[in-house]
Enzyme design. Structure first.
Site, PDB file in Angstrom:
ATOM      1  N   LYS A 291       0.827  -1.211   0.000  1.00 46.86           N
ATOM      2  CA  LYS A 291       0.000   0.000   0.000  1.00 46.86           C
ATOM      3  C   LYS A 291       0.865   1.265   0.000  1.00 46.86           C
ATOM      4  O   LYS A 291       0.555   2.252  -0.670  1.00 46.86           O
ATOM      5  CB  LYS A 291      -0.929   0.020   1.230  1.00 46.86           C
ATOM      6  CG  LYS A 291      -2.122  -0.902   1.106  1.00 46.86           C
ATOM      7  CD  LYS A 291      -3.350  -0.155   0.590  1.00 46.86           C
ATOM      8  CE  LYS A 291      -4.429  -1.062   0.051  1.00 46.86           C
ATOM      9  NZ  LYS A 291      -4.998  -1.962   1.065  1.00 46.86           N
TER      10      LYS A 291
ATOM     11  N   LYS B  90      -8.490 -15.648 -11.723  1.00 48.65           N
ATOM     12  CA  LYS B  90      -9.557 -15.457 -10.743  1.00 48.65           C
ATOM     13  C   LYS B  90     -10.521 -14.326 -11.095  1.00 48.65           C
ATOM     14  O   LYS B  90     -10.116 -13.329 -11.668  1.00 48.65           O
ATOM     15  CB  LYS B  90      -8.879 -15.110  -9.417  1.00 48.65           C
ATOM     16  CG  LYS B  90      -9.453 -15.814  -8.224  1.00 48.65           C
ATOM     17  CD  LYS B  90      -8.613 -15.473  -7.019  1.00 48.65           C
ATOM     18  CE  LYS B  90      -9.461 -14.699  -6.046  1.00 48.65           C
ATOM     19  NZ  LYS B  90      -8.783 -14.302  -4.849  1.00 48.65           N
TER      20      LYS B  90
ATOM     21  N   LYS C 242     -12.556  -7.943  -8.602  1.00 50.04           N
ATOM     22  CA  LYS C 242     -13.007  -6.586  -8.909  1.00 50.04           C
ATOM     23  C   LYS C 242     -11.938  -5.811  -9.679  1.00 50.04           C
ATOM     24  O   LYS C 242     -12.216  -5.158 -10.675  1.00 50.04           O
ATOM     25  CB  LYS C 242     -13.355  -5.867  -7.600  1.00 50.04           C
ATOM     26  CG  LYS C 242     -14.168  -4.613  -7.792  1.00 50.04           C
ATOM     27  CD  LYS C 242     -14.639  -4.091  -6.458  1.00 50.04           C
ATOM     28  CE  LYS C 242     -13.444  -3.676  -5.627  1.00 50.04           C
ATOM     29  NZ  LYS C 242     -13.398  -2.317  -5.168  1.00 50.04           N
TER      30      LYS C 242
END
Ligand code: TRP
Length: 330
Positions: A111, A194, A197
């Site tokens: 992050k 997979k 989103k």
């Protein structure tokens, strides 16, 4: 009876991968355990979401989980920020979390790299808040994906460290909830792996039939098998994997037979069948989502009862921790 806890970040809508990959298992889990499901809205603050969207996102996620069958009569379903005991335990646990280990956390490093202008202290102590979520109900099991395993490991460290430091046996060691063979990975429609989103290859539970048809129609295919009995390429295998969860075994066998015979020109029929069966599977859920979203009174009732149950359990733990750390009891 074991205590199982799962936290859900209020981001985005549920897709087929979430439903068949995790949620279906939660439904069984809540029958057999003392389950806590909560929406981690404090966690979502680490990336500074739009305040106008926070409430909407929480409501959406809650409605979707309830529509899928999470049952407030069987499990404790609550919103993290409704339980102030979590904030206090988080403060206390922060005193046992060291900078060096927090800085080494993979999720933090990722992050921080992605968003160097917003490396805030909340982001750094994200694992402490998550440990608090788990330890405040002394959970035995936590269903976690690969990306959360390190956080669970850190939770065990904090539990251990606390017990050791104060010479008590207060916190349990939470383990990963193992779904065993049951965990199905739903692939995306684009053959890229997979369904996710961020991959932009999802069919959402709230997608209208027309949208589903369009997405399935647009899935990558080719001219058909070049010979009988070849292995399927990823982008064809994907369609079969989804077919397996939404269709009958006869339907799956029918298309497998066409593939194995090396026949061509049936992908259109496969896609039509696939979108029909996805629509059949998701329509009742979509309708329930919309009903629940519009039922403010029901949602308020669910979150109120959930918060009460969660606070009861949380305050017991907090009381114990306060005493152990030397705060005077009431
Ligand atoms: N960090 C989890 C995620 O990103 C969400 C979460 C917050 C959680 N607290 C938790 C998961 C406690 C399990 C237990 O998905």
């Amino acid at each position: 009876m074991k205590t199982v806890l799962s936290g859900i970040r209020p981001t985005g809508n549920l897709h087929l991968g979430n439903y068949y990959g995790a949620l279906i298992n939660f439904l069984k889990m809540q029958e057999e355990n003392n389950c806590y499901f909560f929406i981690a809205d404090w966690h979502s603050l680490t990336t500074h979401p739009d305040p106008k969207m926070l409430h909407v996102n929480v409501k959406n996620v809650l409605s979707e989980y309830l529509a899928c069958g999470l049952d407030p009569e069987k499990a404790t379903i609550y919103i993290q920020s409704d339980v102030p005991e979590i904030a206090e335990l988080y403060l206390l646990l922060n005193m046992h979390a060291y900078l060096g280990e927090l800085e080494k956390t993979v999720s933090f490093k990722t992050k921080a790299r992605q968003n160097p202008s917003n490396v805030n202290a909340g982001l750094l102590t994200y694992p402490v808040l998550m440990a608090t979520d788990i330890l405040i109900h002394n959970a035995d099991y936590v269903p976690v994906g690969k990306d959360q395993e390190q956080h669970l490991e850190m939770t065990r460290n904090y539990a251990n460290r606390f017990n050791h430091k104060y010479g008590v046996n207060f916190f349990k060691q939470p383990a990963a909830y193992n779904f065993g063979q049951e965990l199905i990975k739903i692939p995306g429609l684009d053959g890229s792996g997979k369904m996710g989103k961020s991959e932009g290859n999802c069919i959402y539970l709230i997608d209208e039939p027309k949208v589903i048809e369009k997405k399935v129609k647009g899935a990558l295919t080719d001219n058909g098998p070049e010979a009988p009995n070849l292995p399927k390429p990823d982008y064809i295998e994907n369609l079969f994997t989804i077919l397996q969860v939404v269709s009958t075994p006869e339907v799956v066998a029918h298309y497998n037979a066409l593939w194995n015979a090396g026949e061509t020109k049936w992908y259109g029929s496969l896609k039509k069948q696939l979108s029909e069966d996805i629509i059949h599977a998701t329509t009742p859920i979509r309708e329930r989502i919309n009903d629940i979203k519009n039922d403010e009174a029901y949602l308020r009732r669910v979150t109120k009862v959930g918060a009460e149950k969660a606070r009861e359990s949380a305050s017991k733990t907090l009381k114990g921790v306060r005493e152990i750390m030397g705060f005077r009891g009431e």
